[in-house]
Design a protein around this motif. Sequence first.
Motif: not given
Length: 133
Positions: A1-19
């Motif tokens: 999902m993050l890559r599709g939106a051309s956002l860099r995949v970072t652990r905080p982003r992944v954690a926030v998105l899954s929360a």
Amino acid sequence: MLRGASLRVTRPRVAVLSAVHDKPHADTASIIGAVRTELGEVSHQAVYDVLRALTTAGLVRCIQPPGSLARYESRVGDNHHHVVCRSCGVIADVDCAVGEAPCLTASDSHGFVIDEAEVVYWGLCPACSTAAA
Ligand SMILES: [Zn+2]
Ligand SMILES: [Zn+2]
């Protein structure tokens, strides 16, 4: 999902998105709690920044019924509505009232090309209406 939106995949982003994904309509405090459980110490500002980036990228939708804290959800792009409990503030999704977005036809468009209608239904949730009875 993050890559599709051309956002860099970072652990905080992944954690926030899954929360946000796991707990629809969570407020910022509970998202911060979930992210900290996952990653350890993360600053409020970092979580706010991630939420803003995800919202801007369209991966997360921010809703804020009057009198309520900002809530976040990962169900985006379908113009669904919300029902909010006046007593405890719990929020549930309500699909479009009629057809596709904007599902309510404005009585007067004033010449605008309207693509979204934001409707908030208010009432008492089952738990609160039982308690009040
Ligand atoms: Zn309630
Ligand atoms: Zn929703």
